[in-house]
Design a protein around this motif. Structure first.
Motif, short mmCIF file in Angstrom:
data_model
loop_
_atom_site.label_atom_id
_atom_site.label_comp_id
_atom_site.label_asym_id
_atom_site.label_seq_id
_atom_site.Cartn_x
_atom_site.Cartn_y
_atom_site.Cartn_z
N ALA A 1 1.15 -1.15 -0.06
CA ALA A 1 0.46 -0.02 -0.06
C ALA A 1 0.94 0.89 -0.21
CB ALA A 1 -0.70 -0.18 0.93
N GLY A 2 0.08 1.44 -0.24
CA GLY A 2 1.45 3.11 -0.24
C GLY A 2 0.81 4.32 -1.63
N ALA A 3 1.66 5.13 -1.84
CA ALA A 3 1.42 6.22 -2.59
C ALA A 3 2.53 6.65 -3.49
CB ALA A 3 0.93 8.51 -2.62
N SER A 4 3.40 5.47 -3.23
CA SER A 4 4.88 5.34 -3.96
C SER A 4 4.08 5.45 -4.76
CB SER A 4 5.67 5.07 -3.11
OG SER A 4 5.57 3.07 -3.16
N GLY A 5 4.22 4.28 -5.73
CA GLY A 5 3.47 3.94 -7.21
C GLY A 5 3.07 4.90 -7.88
N LEU A 6 2.40 5.44 -7.46
CA LEU A 6 1.80 6.91 -7.59
C LEU A 6 2.74 7.61 -7.83
CD1 LEU A 6 -0.12 8.58 -9.33
CD2 LEU A 6 -0.73 9.34 -7.12
N ILE A 7 3.99 7.99 -7.34
CA ILE A 7 5.17 9.00 -7.14
C ILE A 7 5.96 8.60 -8.57
CG2 ILE A 7 6.63 10.20 -5.55
CD1 ILE A 7 4.79 9.44 -3.21
N PHE A 8 6.20 8.38 -8.33
CA PHE A 8 7.52 7.36 -9.15
C PHE A 8 6.58 7.02 -10.74
CE2 PHE A 8 9.63 5.52 -5.93
CZ PHE A 8 11.13 5.55 -6.14
N GLY A 9 5.30 6.94 -11.01
CA GLY A 9 4.18 7.18 -12.55
C GLY A 9 4.56 8.74 -12.61
N LEU A 10 4.79 9.11 -11.83
CA LEU A 10 4.40 11.08 -11.93
C LEU A 10 6.13 11.05 -12.24
CD1 LEU A 10 1.99 12.44 -9.12
CD2 LEU A 10 1.81 12.35 -11.41
N PHE A 11 6.72 10.65 -11.17
CA PHE A 11 8.30 11.13 -11.85
C PHE A 11 8.55 10.55 -12.94
CE2 PHE A 11 12.57 9.80 -11.86
CZ PHE A 11 13.59 11.05 -11.62
N GLY A 12 8.07 9.61 -13.62
CA GLY A 12 8.60 9.08 -15.53
C GLY A 12 7.65 10.00 -15.82
N PHE A 13 6.83 10.19 -16.05
CA PHE A 13 5.94 11.25 -16.77
C PHE A 13 6.15 12.66 -17.19
CE2 PHE A 13 2.55 14.05 -17.26
CZ PHE A 13 2.24 13.79 -18.25
N LEU A 14 6.99 12.97 -15.99
CA LEU A 14 7.70 14.72 -16.03
C LEU A 14 8.81 14.63 -16.56
CD1 LEU A 14 6.41 15.81 -12.17
CD2 LEU A 14 5.66 16.65 -14.64
N LEU A 15 9.37 13.61 -16.15
CA LEU A 15 11.12 13.01 -16.56
C LEU A 15 11.29 13.50 -18.31
CD1 LEU A 15 13.93 12.56 -15.24
CD2 LEU A 15 13.77 10.31 -15.89
N VAL A 16 9.77 13.07 -19.28
CA VAL A 16 9.95 12.79 -20.10
C VAL A 16 8.78 13.07 -20.99
CG1 VAL A 16 10.93 10.07 -20.12
CG2 VAL A 16 8.84 10.67 -20.34
N SER A 17 8.11 13.24 -19.95
CA SER A 17 7.18 14.65 -21.48
C SER A 17 7.53 15.66 -21.94
CB SER A 17 5.39 14.72 -20.75
OG SER A 17 6.46 15.50 -19.04
N GLY A 18 8.65 16.44 -21.50
CA GLY A 18 9.08 17.70 -22.27
C GLY A 18 9.57 16.87 -23.54
N PHE A 19 10.24 16.09 -23.33
CA PHE A 19 11.25 15.77 -24.51
C PHE A 19 10.28 15.03 -25.09
CE2 PHE A 19 14.38 16.04 -20.74
CZ PHE A 19 15.53 15.69 -21.49
N VAL A 20 9.00 14.39 -24.88
CA VAL A 20 8.37 13.48 -26.21
C VAL A 20 8.07 14.98 -26.70
CG1 VAL A 20 6.19 12.31 -25.88
CG2 VAL A 20 8.33 11.34 -24.93
N GLU A 21 7.59 15.78 -25.57
CA GLU A 21 5.84 16.44 -26.96
C GLU A 21 6.87 18.11 -27.23
OE1 GLU A 21 4.09 18.18 -23.76
OE2 GLU A 21 2.30 16.32 -23.48
N ARG A 22 8.39 18.12 -26.61
CA ARG A 22 9.23 18.80 -27.18
C ARG A 22 9.55 20.32 -26.82
NH1 ARG A 22 10.34 16.93 -33.32
NH2 ARG A 22 10.53 15.19 -33.02
#
Length: 201
Positions: free
Chosen positions: A119-140
Motif C-alpha cells: 500500500a502507499g502512494a509511492s507507485g503513483l509518485i514514481f509514475g509522476l516522476f517518469g511522466f515529468l522526466l520525459v514528457s517535455g522531451f516527448v512534446e518538445r
C-alpha cells in the motif's frame, strides 16, 4: 466571437492545481489518522497478490499507508510532482493518476511476493516522476525539458534507490511498474501541435 468559455489563466490553473494536490495529501494524512484510531483497520485495503478478492483494493491501496512516517515520506514528492503534473490540466491529471494507480496496482497484484501487503502512494509518485522526466522531451517543450531535468536532479537518486530489490520492507516492484507506466503515459498523453488553419484577410 466564440461561444466557448474563456480559457483559464496561468494563475487560475496554478491555484486549482495547488488546491487539488494539497487536498489529496491532506486526505492521505486524514486516512492515516483514521487508520491509527481504528487499530489499523484500513491496512487491509493494501494489495495482497493473486487473490481475486484483492482486485477491488487496487485503487484504495494508493491512499493507505503503514504509519505516519510512511505518509510523511510520500507527502513532499507527491505535492511537488502532483502540482507540476496538474498544471497541464486537471482532467488530464486525473486520467494520468488513474492510469498509473490502476496499472501499478494490477502489476503489484500480479508480481508481488506471496504473503505481502502493498500500500502507499509511492507507485503513483514514481509514475509522476517518469511522466515529468520525459514528457517535455516527448512534446518538445523547452520548459517541460527543464522541469524534467530538475525533477531528475532532485529525486533521481531516491528513485534509483527505490528500484533496488535489496531494500527490505519496500515494494521495488510497485516502484518499477509505476515508473514504467509514467513514462508510457508521457507518450500516450503527448500533445500534438495544433493544425495550421488558413485564414483569409
Amino acid at each position: 466571437m466564440s461561444g466557448s468559455e474563456p480559457a483559464w489563466s496561468r494563475g487560475d490553473r496554478a491555484k486549482a492545481a495547488a488546491k487539488l494536490v494539497v487536498g489529496w495529501v491532506a486526505l492521505l494524512w486524514l486516512l492515516e489518522v483514521v487508520d491509527v484510531v481504528s487499530g489499523h483497520a484500513l491496512d487491509s485495503l493494501g494489495i495482497m497478490p493473486r487473490r481475486a478478492s484483492e482486485l477491488v483494493d487496487i485503487v484504495p491501496a494508493a491512499f493507505i499507508h503503514f504509519g505516519f512516517a510512511h505518509v510523511a515520506a510520500n507527502s513532499v514528492p507527491l505535492l511537488v510532482m502532483g502540482f507540476l503534473a496538474a498544471l497541464g490540466g486537471l482532467r488530464r491529471f486525473a486520467v494520468l493518476c488513474l492510469v498509473i494507480i490502476v496499472a501499478d496496482g494490477f502489476g503489484v497484484w500480479l508480481v508481488a511476493p506471496d504473503h505481502t501487503n502493498t500500500a502507499g502512494a509511492s507507485g503513483l509518485i514514481f509514475g509522476l516522476f517518469g511522466f515529468l522526466l520525459v514528457s517535455g522531451f516527448v512534446e518538445r517543450r523547452p520548459l517541460g525539458v527543464v522541469v524534467g531535468l530538475l525533477i531528475g536532479a532532485v529525486w533521481g537518486t531516491s528513485i534509483l534507490l527505490g528500484l533496488s530489490p535489496l531494500q527490505t520492507g519496500v515494494s521495488w516492484q510497485a516502484h518499477l511498474i509505476g515508473l514504467a507506466t509514467g513514462v508510457a503515459t508521457a507518450f500516450w498523453f503527448r500533445r500534438r501541435p495544433a493544425e495550421v488553419r488558413a485564414i483569409q484577410g
